[in-house]
Scaffold this motif. Structure first.
Motif, PDB file in Angstrom:
ATOM      1  N   LEU A 183      -2.311   1.978   4.376  1.00  0.00           N
ATOM      2  CA  LEU A 183      -2.878   1.760   5.715  1.00  0.00           C
ATOM      3  C   LEU A 183      -3.151   3.088   6.392  1.00  0.00           C
ATOM      4  N   MET A 184      -2.231   4.013   6.222  1.00  0.00           N
ATOM      5  CA  MET A 184      -2.456   5.356   6.764  1.00  0.00           C
ATOM      6  C   MET A 184      -3.707   5.978   6.144  1.00  0.00           C
ATOM      7  N   ALA A 185      -3.891   5.761   4.852  1.00  0.00           N
ATOM      8  CA  ALA A 185      -5.070   6.300   4.159  1.00  0.00           C
ATOM      9  C   ALA A 185      -6.355   5.670   4.693  1.00  0.00           C
ATOM     10  N   ASN A 222       8.738   1.407   4.228  1.00  0.00           N
ATOM     11  CA  ASN A 222       7.939   0.550   3.342  1.00  0.00           C
ATOM     12  C   ASN A 222       6.767   1.361   2.800  1.00  0.00           C
ATOM     13  N   PRO A 223       6.989   2.081   1.690  1.00  0.00           N
ATOM     14  CA  PRO A 223       5.996   3.020   1.161  1.00  0.00           C
ATOM     15  C   PRO A 223       4.584   2.478   0.945  1.00  0.00           C
ATOM     16  N   PRO A 224       4.398   1.162   0.593  1.00  0.00           N
ATOM     17  CA  PRO A 224       3.017   0.691   0.413  1.00  0.00           C
ATOM     18  C   PRO A 224       2.140   0.876   1.656  1.00  0.00           C
ATOM     19  N   LEU A 274      -5.658  -3.786   1.600  1.00  0.00           N
ATOM     20  CA  LEU A 274      -4.672  -4.869   1.567  1.00  0.00           C
ATOM     21  C   LEU A 274      -4.292  -5.200   0.126  1.00  0.00           C
ATOM     22  N   LEU A 275      -5.281  -5.216  -0.763  1.00  0.00           N
ATOM     23  CA  LEU A 275      -5.005  -5.497  -2.171  1.00  0.00           C
ATOM     24  C   LEU A 275      -4.096  -4.425  -2.771  1.00  0.00           C
ATOM     25  N   LEU A 276      -4.359  -3.168  -2.446  1.00  0.00           N
ATOM     26  CA  LEU A 276      -3.516  -2.080  -2.951  1.00  0.00           C
ATOM     27  C   LEU A 276      -2.086  -2.193  -2.416  1.00  0.00           C
ATOM     28  N   TYR A 292       6.264  -3.880 -13.473  1.00  0.00           N
ATOM     29  CA  TYR A 292       6.652  -5.172 -12.915  1.00  0.00           C
ATOM     30  C   TYR A 292       5.490  -5.883 -12.216  1.00  0.00           C
ATOM     31  N   VAL A 293       4.372  -5.186 -12.040  1.00  0.00           N
ATOM     32  CA  VAL A 293       3.223  -5.780 -11.346  1.00  0.00           C
ATOM     33  C   VAL A 293       2.563  -6.823 -12.244  1.00  0.00           C
ATOM     34  N   SER A 294       2.175  -7.946 -11.636  1.00  0.00           N
ATOM     35  CA  SER A 294       1.460  -8.982 -12.387  1.00  0.00           C
ATOM     36  C   SER A 294       0.493  -9.702 -11.453  1.00  0.00           C
TER      37      SER A 294
END
Length: 934
Positions: free
Chosen positions: A520-522, A514-516, A628-630, A578-580
Motif C-alpha cells: 500500500l505504501m508502494a 503487518n509487512p504486506p 490488493l492481490l499482492l 506456503y502460498v496457494s
C-alpha cells in the motif's frame, strides 16, 4: 396474585403492549421521517429510560444496600437483559423496549409501504400468516435473533400493530364496518374457545401467538372507532380535568410506562401485606390501583421536566450537526465499553504482546526477561487467564543472547502510554490493549468524517461502513489489527486529500506490524512520483524518504539481532512455499474466514465496480487491484493459515478499509442506495450475532455459512485442508495427517470427508456404508494413489453414523480364556496375548461404534499392586474385529503395555463398552493373573 378470577386479569391485558405499539405507529405517521430523524427520536425516547435506570440504581443502593454490578448496568443500558435485583416489576416491564426501538428504527420503510394499498394488504396478510405458522409449528427461523430478546417471532407480531397504527392514523371506520370486524373477531375467538375450552392471555403473550393477536385486535379497532367521537372544542380540554389528565398522559406515555414499574413494585409489597391481613380482593384491587396511579404520576411529574431539559440540550447539539452528534454518542459508547464494561481477554499471539509490553514498562526495551514474564503473569492471573506453559513460545534467542518475539514490538510500544495511565489510576492494566484499540479506532473515524475529500453523503456512508463491520470483534483483542486498520483509514483519508507523503507515512507505520502493507505504501509512492515528476523538488524527495523509513525499521532490527530481515520466515513460520491459489481464494470467499460471509454486499459491489473500471482502463483501479492481490499473496505466506481469529481472517481485517474506500470512491450513491442501506443493516446484524464487543466466533468451529453449505451442498465448499481439519476436529494449531479420516457429519449423515486411502478404508468401520457401490468406487479411485489426500463429498443416506446404543445390563456377560501369558515381563513393554472371548449374554456384541469410540466394545485391563490397589486403571483397548453373537467365541490378540516400575503386580482383565461401563460394574467377573515386572 390476589385476584381470584382469571377473567378480570385477562381483560386487563387487553390494554397492553400491542395497543402501545399501535399508538406509536399512529403518532409517527403524521410526519415524513428520514433515518436521521428516526435516530434523533430514538435518542429522545432512550434518554428517559437511561434516567430511569440511574434512578433505580440509586434506590437499590439507598434502600436495599445493593451495588449494581457493571455487567448488569451494561445489560440494562444496552437492553440486553433486565435482571431485577429485587425490583422485578420495574425491569420485568422493560422487555418490550428492544422490540419498540427495533421497529421504530425502520419507520421510513413503513411510511413508503402504507402509501401503496395493495402492498400494505399483502404485507398484513404475510405477517398474519407468519404469526400463524409460528404459533402452530416449531419452525426454527422464528427464533432468529434480531437483537437481544427480539426474535423474528416477536418482531413480526408487533410490527403488524405498528403498521396498522400508521395506516389507520388518518382513516375512520363506520359503525357497520366496526360491528362486522368485532363480530368476526368474536366468532374466531369463540371457535378457539370451543376447540380448546379455555384461554389464558398471559401464556399466549410469551411468545405471542395468533390467538393473542386476535384478542389484541379488539382494543385496536375499538381505538380506531372511537376516533369518530373526537371533540372539536379545544376549550373543553382546558375546562375538563379528566380530558386534561388524558392529554397529559398521552404526551408523556413513555415516561408513565417507565415509572409504572415503580408503582407496581410498591403495590406488590402492599398487596402482600393486605393479603396477610385477609383484606378482600376487590378492596386490595382498588387500593393498589389508586396507589399505583399516585406513585407512577408522582414520578412522572418529577422526571418529565428533567427528561425535557436533557432532550432540549440534545436537540440543540443535534440540530447543529446531527451526524456529529451520532458519532459522539458512538465514540462514548465504545470508550465506556472498553474502559468500564468489557473485561480483557488474551487472543491470538497476545501473550507475546503482553510480555513485550511488560518488558517495555520495566526497562524500556523489548527483550523479555524472566522477571518481565513473572510480572505479566501476575496480571494474567488477576484476570483469570492461564498462560502457556512455555512462556517463551514465539520468542527466539538473538545473536546477543536476548529474547525477542518474531512479532515486532511497535504495537506494545503504542499501548505503553495507556498502560502507564491506567496504572496511575489503579485500573486493570490488561485493559490497555482494548482501550488503545478503541482510541485509534475512534480517532480514525473522526478523521474520516472531518477530512475526507468526499461529498457529505459519501463521507457519512464511508464512516458508517468503516464503523460497523467485523473490526468491532477485534477491539477486545490483545493484537494490532485495530491499530493497523485505523492507520490504513488515516492513510486513505490523506490520499483523498492528495497528502501523499502523509499517506506513505501512516501506511509505513502500519506495515511495521503487518509487512504486506508495504505494498500500500508502494501504491502511494507510485502516485507521489506521478504527481511530482513534473515539479520535482529535493525537499519533497527527502520527505518522501523519511515517510517510508518506518517500513524498514523491523527489518533493520531483526537483521541486527538475527542476521535476517524477517525472523518469521527464518524460523519457518512463513514463506513463499506456503502460498496457494486456494489461500488467495479463501481470504476473499472462504465461508468461515473470508470477507464474503461477513461483508457480502460490499464485496459484490467492490468486484462489480472494479471490473467495470478495469474495462474502462482506469489507472487507479489497475493499481489498486494489483496492489490488493499482492497484499493477499504476501499474507498467504503464513504456515498457520487457520490461525486464531474472530470470524474474519486477521489479515483480511486491514484490507476492509481499502475495499470500502474504493467502493465509496466510485459508487453512484443514488443508484445503489438500497444496496448500501442493506449492506449497513446486514453488517450490524452480523456483527451483533458474532458477539459484538465480546466475540464468540472461534477458529476451531465451523461457522454458520459453512455449516449451511456443508449440510446441503458439500461439494461447493472445499477450503484449505487446514481450515477444514481444525474446525471439524475442534483443535487449533495441530497436524492432522495422522487423524484421517476427518469427517463432517450432519444429523447422523456423513456429508464430507478429508482423507487418504487408509482413512477411507477405516470409514467402513466407523460408519455404516449405505451406498456400497459409491464407496467401492471411491476405494478404487484412492487405491491408485494411496498417499494422496482428497475431499470426498457425500449425499444424504450414502454413509451415516451407526445407530448405536448402550448394552442392556444383561448384555454385560462374558467368558475369557487366556492362553500362554508370561508371568515375568520387562518394564514398559508392549506385548500381545492370545485369548478366546465368549459372549455368554443373550445380546449381540457389535464391532461398530460412533465417533471417539463411543459405545465401542472391547477388552482392556487394570494393573494392581500386590495389595490389590489400582496402579494403572485404563489399559490399552482391544476392540472387537467383528460382531459376536450370543454363545459365539472369537479369538482376540490383546494388546498390553506393562508398567514402567519393576515389582509384583496383578494384571486384571475386563471388558468395557466405552462411555457406558466396565463389565465388572454390571456384575461380570474379571480375570486376575500375577505378573512380575523386572
Amino acid at each position: 396474585m390476589y385476584i381470584p378470577y382469571d377473567l378480570i386479569r385477562d381483560i386487563a391485558l387487553l390494554i397492553d403492549i400491542p395497543l402501545f405499539i399501535f399508538l406509536s405507529g399512529w403518532s409517527v405517521s403524521y410526519k415524513e421521517y428520514k433515518f436521521s430523524d428516526i435516530v434523533k427520536r430514538i435518542i429522545s425516547n432512550y434518554i428517559p429510560y437511561v434516567i430511569m435506570i440511574f434512578f433505580l440504581i440509586a434506590l437499590l443502593f439507598l434502600f436495599d444496600k445493593v451495588s449494581v454490578p457493571r455487567v448488569t448496568i451494561y445489560n440494562w443500558l444496552t437492553l440486553k437483559s433486565f435482571d431485577s435485583l429485587g425490583w422485578h416489576v420495574v425491569m420485568g416491564s422493560m422487555w418490550f423496549l428492544p422490540v419498540y426501538f427495533v421497529i421504530y428504527s425502520i419507520t421510513p420503510i413503513f411510511q413508503k409501504l402504507i402509501k401503496n394499498n395493495s402492498l400494505f394488504i399483502f404485507t398484513i396478510i404475510i405477517l398474519i400468516l407468519m404469526n400463524a405458522i409460528f404459533t402452530f409449528t416449531s419452525i426454527n427461523i422464528q427464533n432468529l435473533n434480531i437483537y437481544t430478546n427480539v426474535t423474528l417471532r416477536y418482531f413480526t407480531f408487533y410490527i403488524l400493530f405498528f403498521i396498522l397504527g400508521m395506516y389507520f392514523s388518518d382513516k375512520y371506520i363506520a359503525l357497520k364496518e366496526f360491528l362486522i370486524i368485532i363480530l368476526g373477531l368474536l366468532f374466531i375467538f369463540l371457535l378457539y374457545l370451543g376447540y380448546y375450552g379455555s384461554f389464558d392471555v398471559q401464556s399466549n403473550k410469551f411468545p405471542p401467538s395468533v390467538f393473542y393477536l386476535i384478542i389484541s385486535l379488539f382494543s385496536i379497532f375499538i381505538s380506531i372507532y372511537i376516533k369518530n367521537f373526537e371533540l372539536p372544542c379545544e376549550n373543553l380540554y382546558k375546562k375538563n380535568v379528566f380530558l386534561k389528565f388524558l392529554n397529559y398522559s398521552g404526551r408523556n406515555s413513555l415516561t408513565i410506562y417507565l415509572y409504572q414499574g415503580f408503582g407496581g413494585s410498591v403495590i406488590y409489597l402492599l398487596a402482600s401485606k393486605l393479603i396477610q391481613l385477609k383484606v378482600s380482593w376487590y378492596i386490595i384491587m382498588v387500593l393498589c390501583f389508586i396507589v399505583n396511579i399516585l406513585v407512577t404520576y408522582l414520578l412522572t411529574i418529577i422526571f418529565t421536566p428533567i427528561n425535557k431539559n436533557v432532550n432540549r440540550f440534545i436537540e440543540l447539539i443535534y440540530s447543529k450537526n446531527s451526524f456529529k452528534f451520532i458519532l459522539i454518542i458512538f465514540s462514548v459508547f465504545i470508550l465506556v465499553n472498553m474502559i468500564i464494561i468489557v473485561s480483557p481477554e488474551r487472543y491470538g499471539d497476545g501473550f507475546e504482546y503482553i510480555y513485550m509490553l511488560q518488558a517495555l514498562e520495566n526497562h524500556l526495551t523489548p527483550d523479555v526477561l524472566p522477571q518481565d514474564i513473572m510480572d505479566a503473569q501476575i496480571i494474567l492471573n488477576q484476570n483469570n487467564i492461564v498462560p502457556y506453559s512455555d512462556a517463551y513460545s514465539g520468542f527466539f534467542e538473538s545473536l546477543s543472547g536476548k529474547m525477542y518475539s518474531y512479532h515486532f514490538f511497535g504495537y506494545p510500544l503504542v499501548v505503553l502510554p495507556v498502560k502507564l495511565v491506567l496504572k496511575l489510576f489503579d485500573i486493570n492494566t490488561l485493559k490497555s490493549f482494548q482501550i488503545t484499540n478503541a482510541i485509534f479506532y475512534i480517532i480514525s473515524l473522526w478523521i474520516t468524517y472531518l477530512y475526507t475529500e468526499f461529498d457529505e453523503k459519501k463521507k457519512k456512508i464511508l464512516v458508517l461502513m468503516l464503523a460497523v463491520n467485523p473490526i468491532i470483534w477485534y477491539l477486545r483483542w490483545t493484537h494490532p489489527e485495530v491499530v493497523t486498520y485505523s492507520l490504513i483509514i488515516i492513510s486513505l483519508v490523506m490520499f483523498s486529500r492528495k497528502k501523499l507523503k502523509l499517506s506513505m507515512l501512516f501506511s509505513a507505520i502500519a506495515s511495521m506490524q503487518n509487512p504486506p502493507l508495504v505494498i500500500l505504501m508502494a501504491i502511494y509512492l507510485i502516485f507521489f512520483i506521478k504527481q511530482y515528476k513534473k515539479d520535482y523538488k529535493i525537499k519533497d524527495a527527502i520527505l518522501m524518504i523519511i515517510s517510508c523509513i518506518p517500513a524498514g525499521i523491523p527489518s533493520i532490527f531483526y537483521y541486527c539481532n538475527y542476521a535476517t530481515p524477517n525472523l518469521i520466515m527464518k524460523v519457518g513460520s512463513a514463506g513463499i512455499k506456503y502460498v496457494s491459489i486456494q489461500k488467495i481464494y479463501d481470504l476473499l470467499f472462504d465461508l468461515n474466514m473470508g470477507i464474503f460471509p461477513y461483508l457480502p454486499i460490499l464485496l459484490i459491489l467492490f468486484i462489480y465496480l472494479l471490473t467495470r473500471k478495469l474495462f474502462k482502463k482506469d489507472i487507479l483501479s489497475y493499481i489498486f487491484a494489483g496492489g490488493l492481490l499482492l497484499m493477499i499473496i504476501l499474507s498467504a505466506q503464513t504456515s498457520n493459515w487457520n490461525h486464531g481469529c474472530s470470524g474474519l481472517n486477521r489479515y483480511a481485517v486491514w484490507m476492509i478499509p481499502i475495499i470500502i474506500y474504493y467502493v465509496i470512491l466510485y459508487i453512484d450513491i443514488e443508484k445503489f442506495k438500497s444496496a448500501v442501506a442493506i449492506s449497513l443493516i446486514l453488517s450490524w446484524f452480523i456483527v451483533y450475532h458474532g458477539g459484538g464487543f465480546i466475540p464468540k466466533l472461534s477458529h476451531v468451529e465451523m461457522l454458520a455459512p459453512a455449516k449451511t453449505i456443508l449440510n446441503n451442498m458439500p461439494f461447493i465448499y472445499s477450503p484449505d485442508y487446514e481450515i477444514f481439519a481444525e474446525r471439524v476436529l475442534s483443535i487449533g494449531d495441530t497436524t492432522y495427517a495422522d487423524k484421517f479420516p476427518i469427517v463432517y457429519i450432519n444429523n447422523g449423515n456423513v456429508m464430507k470427508a478429508l482423507t487418504d486411502y487408509k482413512g477411507l478404508q477405516k470409514m467402513s468401520k466407523l460408519f455404516e456404508v449405505i451406498d456400497k457401490k459409491y464407496y467401492n468406487k471411491l476405494l478404487l479411485k484412492f487405491s491408485k494413489n494411496p498417499d494422496k489426500v482428497m475431499y470426498i463429498n457425500f449425499k444424504k443416506n450414502q454413509m451415516s453414523q451407526f445407530t448405536m446404543s448402550p448394552l442392556p445390563d444383561e448384555g454385560f456377560r462374558y467368558d475369557l480364556n487366556i492362553e500362554n501369558i508370561p508371568t515375568i515381563i520387562g518394564p514398559n513393554s508392549n506385548i500381545q496375548i492370545s485369548a478366546n472371548l465368549k459372549n455368554i449374554s443373550n445380546y449381540l456384541w457389535d464391532n461398530k461404534f460412533l465417533e471417539n469410540n463411543k459405545y465401542a466394545i472391547g477388552l482392556s485391563y487394570h494393573w494392581l499392586d500386590s495389595y490389590g490397589q489400582v496402579v494403572i486403571h485404563d489399559g490399552l483397548r482391544t476392540y472387537l474385529e467383528s460382531p459376536i453373537k450370543p454363545g459365539d467365541i472369537q479369538n482376540i490378540n490383546i494388546n498390553i503395555l506393562t508398567p514402567s516400575n519393576p515389582g509384583r503386580y496383578i494384571l486384571e482383565f475386563d471388558m468395557i463398552q466405552e462411555n457406558v461401563a466396565w463389565f465388572e460394574d454390571k456384575g461380570s467377573n474379571t480375570i486376575e493373573i500375577a505378573v512380575e515386572i523386572k
